[in-house]
Design an enzyme around this catalytic site. Structure first.
Site: not given
Length: 700
Positions: A216-217, A33-34, A601, A247
């Protein structure tokens, strides 16, 4: 300059190039995503010729903003510096500096920090003659923060009296801020939303500045942050939000999952693109993650797939052995099993910083810290101090250290003042001086000082001495700790002077200390306090280089990180998910999302553990596997217990469930010897721990 998008997959390219209407990018874990956000900003500047000064990019941490700007700079050079990029708070503060004349403050206003906020509220509580023990200043601080993150505050409405004299405290606090020309952290977004909401010309001015907005987020935004974005965007539709509803794990601090789930209701003609190609994890780890999260109802729905091609995808059907589950009889066994596996990974040349042990609550770190320390494996507790370095643990241990070693001056100083007893530094120094001058220990000096003191001082010293005598009167170490809590009212003290959630965490840690002592008592016949205190004197792992250390952290702290190997521990009903979450569907789904975060993770290896018994407030209790284990166990090969006895000992081994005619249902913790003549340690549901011959048991 033309932007090269060849390094992006088809989903990522679509997300970068679509700019016509509001865009929702559902970006699964490890899907880049970044990379998408950075390339989209570059695309807007280089391909669509939008001035970088007219682009707003909102992140959740300053670290993320700094990293994004560096990566953007590598693509488009110095133009990256002109983009409005930062956290909600930093962006809002930048706007407020320009619009100070629209605020109830003067130009050049300051930002009050948390310590000064609390200090101000302490003075206000005192001036209003409020009992600070019954209504602690920290509670007012927490409630003021909550109110300032509501639309009622944005719309300048008066607060309700949530607790005793809240409106009076709030009014006095606001007057203090105005008098000192300060605003607090919560005011930054609320004031910005307020002036955008009430000033049409100003709102249009900033809408013209921000021709495109990226967030973002987005799943972590609260309602006030959503309003900020909505007001800035207006009806232009030039907004792209990136996030993962699976998430969303911060509901407890105000995050509103409905912001992302209902994005298409808040904005017109929304385009949704899902990033599902995962570049992080092996196929079987993704399969476990997909299987788990499919049990949630409040989600957009997506399934992560591997980026590693068909060859690796086929491993999913054949079984890769990358995921294992360990059934343990208690938390000590759990720690040993985890650290055994860590040693194996280190032998396979997996770097220590590529290994993480994750848990639901901070208190669970203790057993892993002890075991890692025994094996001389460097570790670092992320997002907090190591268990035995935590303030409340050091406070309790000070009492034990003082009665174990009555010459320990530091233990005296800490025990005498925590919680406060009316014994100040002057009196403490008199005790130390008396001990030194008369060649006696500190306990004798305490008694003597009390005898020649008068009034309140004498009473306070007598109470402290009584507390120490009560502690010494208990044989078991766990009971000594309980005596400390009872005599000092330590838990009540925490509840009075700590914010509610913080107090609960600290009390949880103290309960874990009681568990540690009870386990020590369980395995020791003479309850040697010196030996127990020796086990608490751990190497300070915080001094180790992170690059050379195994990471210990809560699941919340793990968000955004990745590791070669992950141990997801304590998967038991009531612990993970927490008991309180099991009674509320929305909270339960957030717990499941937290588990999903933990699973995703892991890059190569994933280990799950749960225990059959766990010490809870000094008493061993049966525990059941988490519903999350049940939901995914069919896609995980079960690992054998490392406490298994030799192959010729029939079915008797650790974790075997048994029945005894007198004691009922139980579980074997340990086996010595072979066959029916073997001696076993059995924990019974009603009767507790018993040692007996195996022949008296019936295997269930």
């Amino acid at each position: 300059m033309s932007i090269n998008l060849s390094s992006l997959n088809k989903q990522q390219q679509d997300a970068v190039t679509y700019c016509d209407t509001p865009l929702l990018v559902i970006a699964g874990a490890g899907t880049g995503k970044t990379k998408v956000i950075i390339h989209k900003i570059a695309y807007l500047i280089e391909e669509l010729q939008i001035d970088p000064k007219n682009i707003l990019s909102v992140t959740f941490t300053n670290k993320a903003a700094k990293e994004m700007k560096l990566r953007l700079n590598a693509i488009i050079g110095n133009k990256a510096e002109q983009v409005w990029m930062g956290t909600f708070h930093s962006i809002c503060l930048r706007i407020l500096r320009k619009e100070a004349h629209n605020l109830p403050l003067k130009k050049g206003f300051g930002i009050i920090d948390q310590d000064d906020r609390l200090s101000a509220l302490k003075n206000i509580v005192k001036e209003l003659n409020i009992d600070h023990k019954k209504y602690p200043p920290k509670q007012y601080l927490w409630m003021i923060s909550n109110f300032k993150n509501s639309m009622d505050y944005v719309e300048n409405k008066d607060p309700d009296d949530f607790i005793h004299k809240f409106t009076d405290v709030f009014t006095a606090y606001q007057k203090y801020l105005e008098f000192t020309n300060m605003m607090d952290f919560d005011d930054m977004i609320a004031y910005t939303v307020r002036i955008l909401l009430t000033n049409d010309s100003l709102r249009k001015f900033y809408q013209n500045i921000f021709q495109y907005i990226l967030v973002d987020e987005y799943q972590d935004t609260n309602y006030i942050q959503f309003m900020f974005l909505k007001l800035l965007n207006g009806d232009t539709g030039k907004i792209c939000v990136v996030g993962d509803d699976d998430q969303s794990i911060y509901g407890w601090r105000g995050a509103e999952i409905r912001n992302i789930l209902d994005f298409d209701k808040h904005f017109k003609n929304v385009k949704t693109i899902k990033l599902t190609v995962n570049y992080r994890s092996t196929p079987d780890i993704l399969f476990a993650a997909n299987t788990l999260i499919a049990n949630n109802n409040f989600r957009k729905g997506k399934e992560l797939t591997t980026a590693f091609g068909k060859e690796q995808e086929s491993l999913l059907k054949n079984g890769t052995g990358n995921i294992a589950i360990g059934e343990c009889h208690d938390e000590i066994h759990e720690a040993k099993m985890v650290v055994d596996n860590i040693e194996d990974l280190l032998k396979e040349n997996v770097a220590p910083n590529e290994i993480a042990v994750l848990y639901r609550t901070n208190a669970q770190s203790r057993s892993f810290e002890v075991e890692l320390n025994k094996r001389n494996i460097p570790y670092k507790v992320i997002g907090g101090v190591s268990f035995y370095s935590r303030r409340e643990i050091k406070d309790i241990l000070a009492y034990l250290k003082l009665i174990d070693n009555p010459y320990d001056v530091d233990a005296l100083k800490r025990a005498a003042k925590n919680p406060p007893k009316g014994i100040g530094n002057v009196i403490i120094q008199k005790i130390i001086d008396y001990a030194s001058s008369n060649a006696v220990d500190l306990l004798e000096a305490l008694n003597a000082t009390q005898n020649f003191s008068k009034g309140k001082t004498a009473r306070c010293l007598q109470s402290f001495e009584n507390t120490l005598n009560n502690i010494m009167g208990e044989e078991k170490i766990a009971d000594k700790i309980k005596a400390i809590l009872k005599s000092t009212g330590y838990n009540t003290y925490l509840k009075q002077f700590e914010e509610q959630n913080e107090a609960a965490k600290r009390i949880n840690n103290i309960e874990e200390l009681i568990n540690a002592a009870a386990i020590f008592d369980e395995n020791s016949s003479d309850y040697d306090l010196s030996d127990f205190l020796a086990t608490t004197t751990l190497t300070t792992s915080a001094d180790e280089e992170t690059e050379k250390s195994v990471s210990l952290m809560t699941l919340h702290s793990a968000k955004g990180l990745e590791f070669h190997s992950v141990f997801l521990t304590g998967l038991e009903e009531g612990l993970f998910p927490l008991f309180r979450a099991m009674e509320n569907e929305m909270e339960l789904e957030e717990e499941r999302r937290l588990c999903y975060v933990g699973i995703t993770r892991a890059k190569k290896k994933l280990f799950f553990t749960y225990t059959n018994t766990r010490m809870v407030y000094g008493k061993r209790q049966f525990s059941s596997p988490s519903m999350f284990v049940e939901e995914i166990k069919h896609c995980i090969p079960s690992s054998e217990s490392d406490n298994e006895v030799s192959q010729n000992t029939s079915e008797l081994k650790a974790n075997t469930k048994v029945f005894h005619q007198k004691y009922g249902d139980g579980i074997i913790l340990n086996v010595k010897g072979n066959g029916e003549k073997a001696k076993v340690d059995v924990f019974f549901r009603e009767a507790g721990l018993k040692k007996m011959l195996a022949e008296s048991l019936e295997i269930l």
